[in-house]
Motif scaffolding. Structure first.
Motif, PDB file in Angstrom:
ATOM      1  N   GLY A 189       0.578  -1.242   0.005  1.00 21.10           N
ATOM      2  CA  GLY A 189      -0.059   0.007   0.000  1.00 21.10           C
ATOM      3  C   GLY A 189       0.838   1.223   0.244  1.00 21.10           C
ATOM      4  N   ASN A 190       2.074   1.243  -0.104  1.00 22.92           N
ATOM      5  CA  ASN A 190       3.054   2.483  -0.020  1.00 22.92           C
ATOM      6  C   ASN A 190       3.031   3.085  -1.681  1.00 22.92           C
ATOM      7  N   ILE A 191       2.970   4.286  -1.629  1.00 19.53           N
ATOM      8  CA  ILE A 191       2.746   5.044  -2.961  1.00 19.53           C
ATOM      9  C   ILE A 191       4.358   5.522  -3.295  1.00 19.53           C
ATOM     10  N   TRP A 192       4.738   4.958  -4.404  1.00 20.50           N
ATOM     11  CA  TRP A 192       6.226   5.503  -5.071  1.00 20.50           C
ATOM     12  C   TRP A 192       5.633   6.144  -6.022  1.00 20.50           C
ATOM     13  N   PHE A 193       6.754   7.342  -5.978  1.00 24.57           N
ATOM     14  CA  PHE A 193       6.890   8.434  -7.266  1.00 24.57           C
ATOM     15  C   PHE A 193       8.182   8.283  -7.864  1.00 24.57           C
ATOM     16  N   GLY A 194       8.357   8.643  -9.072  1.00 23.38           N
ATOM     17  CA  GLY A 194       9.560   8.578  -9.624  1.00 23.38           C
ATOM     18  C   GLY A 194       9.765  10.104 -10.392  1.00 23.38           C
ATOM     19  N   ASP A 195      10.942  10.594  -9.796  1.00 16.92           N
ATOM     20  CA  ASP A 195      10.991  12.332 -10.276  1.00 16.92           C
ATOM     21  C   ASP A 195      12.016  12.327 -11.293  1.00 16.92           C
ATOM     22  N   ARG A 196      12.239  13.293 -12.011  1.00 17.79           N
ATOM     23  CA  ARG A 196      12.964  13.510 -13.298  1.00 17.79           C
ATOM     24  C   ARG A 196      14.503  13.788 -12.589  1.00 17.79           C
ATOM     25  N   ASP A 197      14.525  14.635 -11.265  1.00 15.79           N
ATOM     26  CA  ASP A 197      15.717  14.814 -10.972  1.00 15.79           C
ATOM     27  C   ASP A 197      16.265  13.985  -9.601  1.00 15.79           C
ATOM     28  N   SER A 198      15.317  14.058  -8.657  1.00 18.66           N
ATOM     29  CA  SER A 198      15.482  13.666  -7.439  1.00 18.66           C
ATOM     30  C   SER A 198      15.302  12.145  -6.905  1.00 18.66           C
ATOM     31  N   GLY A 199      15.113  11.485  -7.899  1.00 20.54           N
ATOM     32  CA  GLY A 199      15.023  10.050  -7.697  1.00 20.54           C
ATOM     33  C   GLY A 199      13.636   9.358  -7.471  1.00 20.54           C
ATOM     34  N   ALA A 200      13.681   8.369  -6.555  1.00 19.17           N
ATOM     35  CA  ALA A 200      12.302   7.697  -5.986  1.00 19.17           C
ATOM     36  C   ALA A 200      12.076   8.366  -4.565  1.00 19.17           C
ATOM     37  N   TRP A 201      10.679   8.482  -4.434  1.00 14.26           N
ATOM     38  CA  TRP A 201      10.267   8.788  -3.318  1.00 14.26           C
ATOM     39  C   TRP A 201       9.048   7.883  -2.834  1.00 14.26           C
ATOM     40  N   LYS A 202       9.066   7.456  -1.496  1.00 21.39           N
ATOM     41  CA  LYS A 202       8.127   6.576  -1.041  1.00 21.39           C
ATOM     42  C   LYS A 202       7.326   6.965   0.123  1.00 21.39           C
ATOM     43  N   THR A 227       4.668   9.174   6.242  1.00 22.45           N
ATOM     44  CA  THR A 227       6.347   9.872   5.907  1.00 22.45           C
ATOM     45  C   THR A 227       6.574   9.740   4.645  1.00 22.45           C
ATOM     46  N   LEU A 228       6.989  10.721   3.987  1.00 25.85           N
ATOM     47  CA  LEU A 228       7.453  10.746   2.739  1.00 25.85           C
ATOM     48  C   LEU A 228       9.065  10.765   2.678  1.00 25.85           C
ATOM     49  N   THR A 229       9.622   9.575   1.998  1.00 23.09           N
ATOM     50  CA  THR A 229      11.236   9.400   2.047  1.00 23.09           C
ATOM     51  C   THR A 229      11.897   9.308   0.617  1.00 23.09           C
ATOM     52  N   ASN A 230      12.825  10.031   0.566  1.00 27.52           N
ATOM     53  CA  ASN A 230      13.623  10.084  -0.735  1.00 27.52           C
ATOM     54  C   ASN A 230      14.623   9.077  -0.937  1.00 27.52           C
ATOM     55  N   TYR A 231      14.924   8.452  -2.194  1.00 31.31           N
ATOM     56  CA  TYR A 231      15.896   7.657  -2.199  1.00 31.31           C
ATOM     57  C   TYR A 231      16.630   7.950  -3.450  1.00 31.31           C
ATOM     58  N   LYS A 232      17.886   7.765  -3.460  1.00 34.62           N
ATOM     59  CA  LYS A 232      18.646   7.982  -4.895  1.00 34.62           C
ATOM     60  C   LYS A 232      18.927   6.399  -5.307  1.00 34.62           C
ATOM     61  N   ILE A 233      18.760   6.171  -6.672  1.00 36.63           N
ATOM     62  CA  ILE A 233      18.650   4.879  -7.178  1.00 36.63           C
ATOM     63  C   ILE A 233      20.318   4.432  -7.229  1.00 36.63           C
ATOM     64  N   ASP A 234      21.005   5.214  -7.807  1.00 38.84           N
ATOM     65  CA  ASP A 234      22.447   4.804  -7.824  1.00 38.84           C
ATOM     66  C   ASP A 234      23.323   5.980  -8.074  1.00 38.84           C
TER      67      ASP A 234
END
Length: 358
Positions: free
Chosen positions: A293-306, A311-318
């Protein structure tokens, strides 16, 4: 002598029949392809970006690239096909499987379907546009063109449906389709650059700047939409981030979370040749819900957001990649969450970080 003449005559008849079949096949835009016409490798070779991912009912993976066609992975090797094998175009925007196991590719220049070694193409538009959507049926929907319509396949024909565009529309607005999502009640949500459309089987509704309650400087440029399992509609924009529609309540999610840079700075970035990377949830090109049930966003610049609901958490893919841009997010049958990157390659979330999977 007569037997020899009869044999020659029979051979000529067979050759003529074969030629007629070939000509007829070409006219129908049907091509023979066994997915082995190009190279096989042990790793995914795409470098132009992974815009679509599908795991089919047999467990095989299909990857659609930004401009290199399609790759098929059966668990052992990768196989490729492009316009040389019959695809309508090499830019793949979505991949679907129908109830008969046929694989459908939405391309930049029409729709291609792969069925038992054959590829059949359908053009984006035809000379008989349909304004009353209720005259059609079918569960397969596709991008149509920049002209303000969408394709719906009814099992026999690819129908071209016209959007009921908002009144007094800006002539510069584009209603080209960017994403499609079906909600739990079977309603279709269609993202276009300038508005979100909803078709409930009877009526087609429009959500533009006005009914999404945006300010004058908050311009819609929708790139993604998700109807989640809770009935919420998530709208991903390139510029003003994510908007959440929950029933009749509209929330500017990215702004509420404090994840937007000032609009004048963002606009300056988008007009420059080399983007000054934003660090917020501002350019949302992909949205997906995982099995928890988590919602994931893919951003043009800032990577993935969960977003886990609190809570909204930002991740860098690589960090080794020049771009963190995510074109697609997909959860497979084993609940692996896969991210298709703009630089090519597919990464899997391991619970904490990301491993390159393909």
């Amino acid at each position: 002598m007569n037997k020899r003449i009869n044999l020659i005559y029979l051979i000529l008849i067979l050759i003529l029949n074969f030629s007629c079949v070939e000509r007829k096949s070409t006219e129908k835009e049907t091509y023979q392809s066994d997915l082995v016409a190009t190279s096989k490798t042990d790793t995914l070779k795409f470098t132009s970006g992974i815009r679509a991912i599908l795991q089919d009912s047999k467990g095989n993976y299909w990857f659609g690239s930004h401009n290199e066609g399609v790759s098929f992975y059966n668990g052992k090797s990768f196989k490729y096909f492009t316009t040389h094998e019959g695809l309508a175009d090499n830019q793949i925007r979505s991949i679907q499987e129908d109830e008969n196991g046929n694989i459908w590719f939405e391309t930049a220049k029409g729709v291609s379907v792969y069925d038992k070694g054959k590829i059949t193409n359908y053009p984006s538009k035809n000379n008989n546009p349909i304004f009353d959507w209720n005259e059609t049926n079918g569960d397969l929907w596709f991008y149509a063109s920049e002209e303000g319509g969408i394709n719906r396949f009814d099992g026999m024909n690819m129908n071209y449906l016209i959007f009921p565009k908002p009144k007094n529309e800006n002539p510069d607005n584009s209603y080209g389709v960017t994403d499609i999502s079906k909600d739990k009640d079977g309603k279709i949500w269609i993202a276009t650059y300038s508005a979100l459309f909803n078709y409930d089987g009877k009526m087609t509704n429009v959500f533009d700047n006005k009914n999404l309650k945006l300010k004058d400087n908050e311009v819609l440029h929708i790139r993604s939409v998700l109807a989640d399992s809770k009935g919420r509609i998530w709208i991903g924009n390139n510029g003003i981030g994510a908007i959440l529609k929950k029933g009749d309540v509209i929330t500017h999610f990215s702004k509420e979370q404090g994840k937007l840079i000032p609009m004048n700075e963002f606009e300056a970035n988008t007009k420059s040749q080399q983007f000054a990377k934003n660090t917020g949830l501002q350019s949302v090109f992909a949205i997906e819900e995982d099995s928890e049930g988590n919602i994931w966003f893919g951003d043009r610049d800032s990577g993935a957001w969960k977003y886990d609901g609190k809570t909204l958490t930002n991740y860098k893919i690589d960090t080794k990649l020049n771009s963190q841009m995510i074109w697609s997010i997909y959860e497979d049958q084993n609940k692996n969450l896969l991210f298709g990157m703009a630089q090519g390659g597919v990464y899997k979330f391991n619970g904490k970080t990301f491993d390159k999977q393909f």
